[in-house]
Design a protein around this motif. Structure first.
Motif, PDB file in Angstrom:
ATOM      1  N   SER A 217       4.746   8.139  -2.842  1.00 28.20           N
ATOM      2  CA  SER A 217       3.409   8.721  -2.832  1.00 28.20           C
ATOM      3  C   SER A 217       2.929   9.186  -4.202  1.00 28.20           C
ATOM      4  O   SER A 217       1.716   9.328  -4.418  1.00 28.20           O
ATOM      5  CB  SER A 217       3.355   9.892  -1.844  1.00 28.20           C
ATOM      6  N   THR A 218       3.839   9.434  -5.138  1.00 30.84           N
ATOM      7  CA  THR A 218       3.421   9.852  -6.479  1.00 30.84           C
ATOM      8  C   THR A 218       2.723   8.733  -7.237  1.00 30.84           C
ATOM      9  O   THR A 218       2.058   8.978  -8.245  1.00 30.84           O
ATOM     10  CB  THR A 218       4.620  10.350  -7.315  1.00 30.84           C
ATOM     11  N   LYS A 219       2.880   7.488  -6.792  1.00 29.72           N
ATOM     12  CA  LYS A 219       2.286   6.339  -7.486  1.00 29.72           C
ATOM     13  C   LYS A 219       0.877   6.017  -6.968  1.00 29.72           C
ATOM     14  O   LYS A 219       0.172   5.215  -7.590  1.00 29.72           O
ATOM     15  CB  LYS A 219       3.167   5.103  -7.291  1.00 29.72           C
ATOM     16  N   LEU A 220       0.503   6.592  -5.840  1.00 29.69           N
ATOM     17  CA  LEU A 220      -0.736   6.189  -5.176  1.00 29.69           C
ATOM     18  C   LEU A 220      -1.946   6.915  -5.757  1.00 29.69           C
ATOM     19  O   LEU A 220      -1.878   8.091  -6.120  1.00 29.69           O
ATOM     20  CB  LEU A 220      -0.642   6.469  -3.679  1.00 29.69           C
ATOM     21  N   GLY A 221      -3.047   6.176  -5.860  1.00 28.14           N
ATOM     22  CA  GLY A 221      -4.280   6.748  -6.382  1.00 28.14           C
ATOM     23  C   GLY A 221      -4.318   6.854  -7.889  1.00 28.14           C
ATOM     24  O   GLY A 221      -5.216   7.491  -8.435  1.00 28.14           O
ATOM     25  N   ARG A 222      -3.357   6.245  -8.560  1.00 28.60           N
ATOM     26  CA  ARG A 222      -3.343   6.279 -10.030  1.00 28.60           C
ATOM     27  C   ARG A 222      -3.215   4.852 -10.551  1.00 28.60           C
ATOM     28  O   ARG A 222      -2.790   3.945  -9.836  1.00 28.60           O
ATOM     29  CB  ARG A 222      -2.177   7.129 -10.550  1.00 28.60           C
ATOM     30  N   SER A 223      -3.606   4.652 -11.779  1.00 24.97           N
ATOM     31  CA  SER A 223      -3.471   3.341 -12.406  1.00 24.97           C
ATOM     32  C   SER A 223      -2.817   3.511 -13.765  1.00 24.97           C
ATOM     33  O   SER A 223      -2.976   4.538 -14.425  1.00 24.97           O
ATOM     34  CB  SER A 223      -4.830   2.654 -12.553  1.00 24.97           C
ATOM     35  N   THR A 224      -2.069   2.484 -14.179  1.00 24.90           N
ATOM     36  CA  THR A 224      -1.450   2.474 -15.490  1.00 24.90           C
ATOM     37  C   THR A 224      -1.946   1.252 -16.261  1.00 24.90           C
ATOM     38  O   THR A 224      -2.853   0.554 -15.819  1.00 24.90           O
ATOM     39  CB  THR A 224       0.082   2.494 -15.374  1.00 24.90           C
ATOM     40  N   PHE A 225      -1.346   0.967 -17.383  1.00 27.93           N
ATOM     41  CA  PHE A 225      -1.940   0.086 -18.386  1.00 27.93           C
ATOM     42  C   PHE A 225      -2.209  -1.344 -17.917  1.00 27.93           C
ATOM     43  O   PHE A 225      -3.281  -1.898 -18.156  1.00 27.93           O
ATOM     44  CB  PHE A 225      -1.037   0.062 -19.618  1.00 27.93           C
ATOM     45  N   ALA A 226      -1.244  -1.977 -17.262  1.00 24.71           N
ATOM     46  CA  ALA A 226      -1.327  -3.430 -17.038  1.00 24.71           C
ATOM     47  C   ALA A 226      -1.376  -3.763 -15.552  1.00 24.71           C
ATOM     48  O   ALA A 226      -0.551  -3.297 -14.770  1.00 24.71           O
ATOM     49  CB  ALA A 226      -0.127  -4.128 -17.681  1.00 24.71           C
ATOM     50  N   ARG A 227      -2.345  -4.588 -15.171  1.00 29.15           N
ATOM     51  CA  ARG A 227      -2.523  -4.946 -13.762  1.00 29.15           C
ATOM     52  C   ARG A 227      -1.539  -6.030 -13.336  1.00 29.15           C
ATOM     53  O   ARG A 227      -1.321  -7.007 -14.051  1.00 29.15           O
ATOM     54  CB  ARG A 227      -3.944  -5.421 -13.506  1.00 29.15           C
ATOM     55  N   ILE A 228      -0.978  -5.849 -12.160  1.00 27.54           N
ATOM     56  CA  ILE A 228      -0.123  -6.862 -11.542  1.00 27.54           C
ATOM     57  C   ILE A 228      -0.923  -7.698 -10.551  1.00 27.54           C
ATOM     58  O   ILE A 228      -0.905  -8.926 -10.601  1.00 27.54           O
ATOM     59  CB  ILE A 228       1.073  -6.202 -10.811  1.00 27.54           C
ATOM     60  N   ARG A 229      -1.601  -7.020  -9.634  1.00 30.21           N
ATOM     61  CA  ARG A 229      -2.355  -7.674  -8.575  1.00 30.21           C
ATOM     62  C   ARG A 229      -3.489  -6.754  -8.115  1.00 30.21           C
ATOM     63  O   ARG A 229      -3.304  -5.555  -7.999  1.00 30.21           O
ATOM     64  CB  ARG A 229      -1.443  -7.942  -7.361  1.00 30.21           C
ATOM     65  N   PRO A 230      -4.677  -7.306  -7.838  1.00 27.93           N
ATOM     66  CA  PRO A 230      -5.719  -6.483  -7.228  1.00 27.93           C
ATOM     67  C   PRO A 230      -5.314  -6.088  -5.808  1.00 27.93           C
ATOM     68  O   PRO A 230      -4.453  -6.727  -5.192  1.00 27.93           O
ATOM     69  CB  PRO A 230      -6.951  -7.389  -7.239  1.00 27.93           C
ATOM     70  N   LEU A 231      -5.931  -5.063  -5.284  1.00 25.43           N
ATOM     71  CA  LEU A 231      -5.538  -4.536  -3.976  1.00 25.43           C
ATOM     72  C   LEU A 231      -5.666  -5.576  -2.869  1.00 25.43           C
ATOM     73  O   LEU A 231      -4.820  -5.630  -1.957  1.00 25.43           O
ATOM     74  CB  LEU A 231      -6.394  -3.301  -3.651  1.00 25.43           C
ATOM     75  N   ASN A 232      -6.696  -6.414  -2.939  1.00 25.72           N
ATOM     76  CA  ASN A 232      -6.906  -7.381  -1.851  1.00 25.72           C
ATOM     77  C   ASN A 232      -5.935  -8.563  -1.887  1.00 25.72           C
ATOM     78  O   ASN A 232      -6.012  -9.443  -1.026  1.00 25.72           O
ATOM     79  CB  ASN A 232      -8.357  -7.880  -1.843  1.00 25.72           C
ATOM     80  N   GLU A 233      -5.031  -8.599  -2.869  1.00 23.69           N
ATOM     81  CA  GLU A 233      -4.002  -9.627  -2.902  1.00 23.69           C
ATOM     82  C   GLU A 233      -2.629  -9.059  -2.531  1.00 23.69           C
ATOM     83  O   GLU A 233      -1.598  -9.674  -2.776  1.00 23.69           O
ATOM     84  CB  GLU A 233      -3.962 -10.294  -4.274  1.00 23.69           C
ATOM     85  N   ILE A 234      -2.647  -7.873  -1.935  1.00 22.83           N
ATOM     86  CA  ILE A 234      -1.433  -7.232  -1.430  1.00 22.83           C
ATOM     87  C   ILE A 234      -1.510  -7.222   0.090  1.00 22.83           C
ATOM     88  O   ILE A 234      -2.555  -6.931   0.672  1.00 22.83           O
ATOM     89  CB  ILE A 234      -1.315  -5.793  -1.974  1.00 22.83           C
ATOM     90  N   ASP A 235      -0.421  -7.576   0.744  1.00 20.07           N
ATOM     91  CA  ASP A 235      -0.424  -7.650   2.203  1.00 20.07           C
ATOM     92  C   ASP A 235       0.018  -6.353   2.865  1.00 20.07           C
ATOM     93  O   ASP A 235      -0.547  -5.951   3.884  1.00 20.07           O
ATOM     94  CB  ASP A 235       0.482  -8.802   2.668  1.00 20.07           C
ATOM     95  N   ILE A 236       1.047  -5.715   2.311  1.00 21.30           N
ATOM     96  CA  ILE A 236       1.617  -4.522   2.934  1.00 21.30           C
ATOM     97  C   ILE A 236       1.934  -3.499   1.850  1.00 21.30           C
ATOM     98  O   ILE A 236       2.464  -3.850   0.799  1.00 21.30           O
ATOM     99  CB  ILE A 236       2.915  -4.856   3.706  1.00 21.30           C
ATOM    100  N   LEU A 237       1.612  -2.251   2.107  1.00 22.97           N
ATOM    101  CA  LEU A 237       2.069  -1.128   1.281  1.00 22.97           C
ATOM    102  C   LEU A 237       3.078  -0.337   2.099  1.00 22.97           C
ATOM    103  O   LEU A 237       2.758   0.106   3.213  1.00 22.97           O
ATOM    104  CB  LEU A 237       0.906  -0.215   0.885  1.00 22.97           C
ATOM    105  N   VAL A 238       4.270  -0.153   1.559  1.00 25.18           N
ATOM    106  CA  VAL A 238       5.274   0.711   2.176  1.00 25.18           C
ATOM    107  C   VAL A 238       5.426   1.937   1.300  1.00 25.18           C
ATOM    108  O   VAL A 238       5.768   1.827   0.119  1.00 25.18           O
ATOM    109  CB  VAL A 238       6.628  -0.011   2.339  1.00 25.18           C
ATOM    110  N   THR A 239       5.160   3.099   1.866  1.00 25.49           N
ATOM    111  CA  THR A 239       5.248   4.345   1.117  1.00 25.49           C
ATOM    112  C   THR A 239       5.941   5.390   1.973  1.00 25.49           C
ATOM    113  O   THR A 239       6.335   5.115   3.117  1.00 25.49           O
ATOM    114  CB  THR A 239       3.854   4.808   0.652  1.00 25.49           C
ATOM    115  N   ASP A 240       6.083   6.602   1.444  1.00 23.90           N
ATOM    116  CA  ASP A 240       6.897   7.615   2.112  1.00 23.90           C
ATOM    117  C   ASP A 240       6.103   8.717   2.780  1.00 23.90           C
ATOM    118  O   ASP A 240       6.685   9.597   3.421  1.00 23.90           O
ATOM    119  CB  ASP A 240       7.866   8.241   1.103  1.00 23.90           C
ATOM    120  N   ALA A 241       4.785   8.731   2.639  1.00 26.36           N
ATOM    121  CA  ALA A 241       3.982   9.799   3.209  1.00 26.36           C
ATOM    122  C   ALA A 241       2.611   9.268   3.586  1.00 26.36           C
ATOM    123  O   ALA A 241       2.151   8.251   3.045  1.00 26.36           O
ATOM    124  CB  ALA A 241       3.842  10.956   2.213  1.00 26.36           C
TER     125      ALA A 241
END
Length: 280
Positions: A217-241
């Motif tokens: 959950s500490t990674k969510l809602g933030r962005s860092t320097f280099a993009r890997i994939r836009p959100l709509n090219e991700i199928d599943i997010l697994v997080t802890d909260a």
């Protein structure tokens, strides 16, 4: 607190604040200023901070903790996430993994899974990775087939980067890519600190039928320097909260399935890496 634990805390303080004084560290750790000076000198000798008069500062604006110093951070969350990700993998799948503490824990969960041990030769999962620590650790698992990309290793993360990563991956078709990230936001999608790692992770995702982001959950809602994939090219997010209603709406709009991992069982935590020094 032993020195390794103190160094972890000092690096986190430097990462959060940009610079720290000896007095601040002494107060935070409850140790003498002489001990703090020795710890700061040790980190400076390893090239992890810049020693200043009366303290230490980060090496740059995009400060990145080396993998071996990330082991204990969000450990229980990463175990829970890894277990939930492993439950999404079926026997016989090919799985792409980038580097990081969370994906390393995913690899360990796959390696320990009795459910994935199928067939006479017990090859239950093929892992394709650019992470040297994952490849090394999983090489002893008899039901895991390991394929390692080419590339040049980064000391910070044990990941192989560069054009050889993509050249190797273009010959594959993976069932699932599991990506550790440094940030995940609606505006920028999945991001990381280093552009070479972002390119390598993007190449893994590009040859996968399904993309899973494993992020605490500490990674969510933030962005860092280099993009890997836009959100709509991700199928599943697994997080802890549970996520905020706004971010949940963003995920739904992008077609991202949200999986909230059950808490880790008592006593479970990130295991050690392949060496005594090892850590998304």
């Amino acid at each position: 607190m032993i020195q390794q634990g103190r160094l972890n805390v000092v690096l986190e303080l430097v990462g959060e604040r940009g610079n720290v004084s000896i007095a601040e560290v002494s107060q935070a750790l409850g140790v003498s200023t002489a001990t703090v000076r020795r710890d700061l000198n040790a980190l400076a000798e390893q090239g992890l901070v810049t020693r200043t008069h009366g303290g230490a500062s980060a090496l740059g604006s995009a400060y990145e903790l080396p993998l071996q110093y990330k082991i204990a951070r969000q450990a229980e969350a990463k175990v829970a996430i890894a277990r939930a990700v492993a439950d999404l993998i079926e026997p016989g799948e090919s799985v792409g993994l980038n580097g990081g503490t969370t994906t390393s824990e995913v690899a360990r969960m796959l390696g320990r899974s009795e459910r994935l041990r199928v067939g006479p030769d017990k090859v239950g999962v093929t892992i394709v990775t650019n992470a040297l620590n994952i490849a090394y650790e999983m090489s002893v698992r008899d039901h895991i087939k390991i394929v390692v990309t080419g590339g040049f290793p980064r000391r910070q993360s044990y990941e192989l980067v560069g054009p050889l990563v993509g050249a190797a991956l273009r010959g594959f078709s993976l069932n699932t890519a599991v990506l550790g990230v440094d940030g995940l936001s609606a505006a920028f999608g999945a991001t990381t600190i280093h552009e070479g790692e972002a390119d390598a992770s993007s190449e893994i995702a590009a040859v996968a039928q399904r993309v899973i982001v494993a992020a605490d959950s500490t990674k969510l809602g933030r962005s860092t320097f280099a993009r890997i994939r836009p959100l709509n090219e991700i199928d599943i997010l697994v997080t802890d909260a549970e996520v905020s209603p706004g971010f949940a709406a963003d995920l739904a709009a992008a077609g991202v399935e949200l999986v909230v991992a059950a808490p880790a069982e008592a006593g479970e935590a990130d295991g050690p890496g392949p060496t005594s020094s090892d850590a998304d």
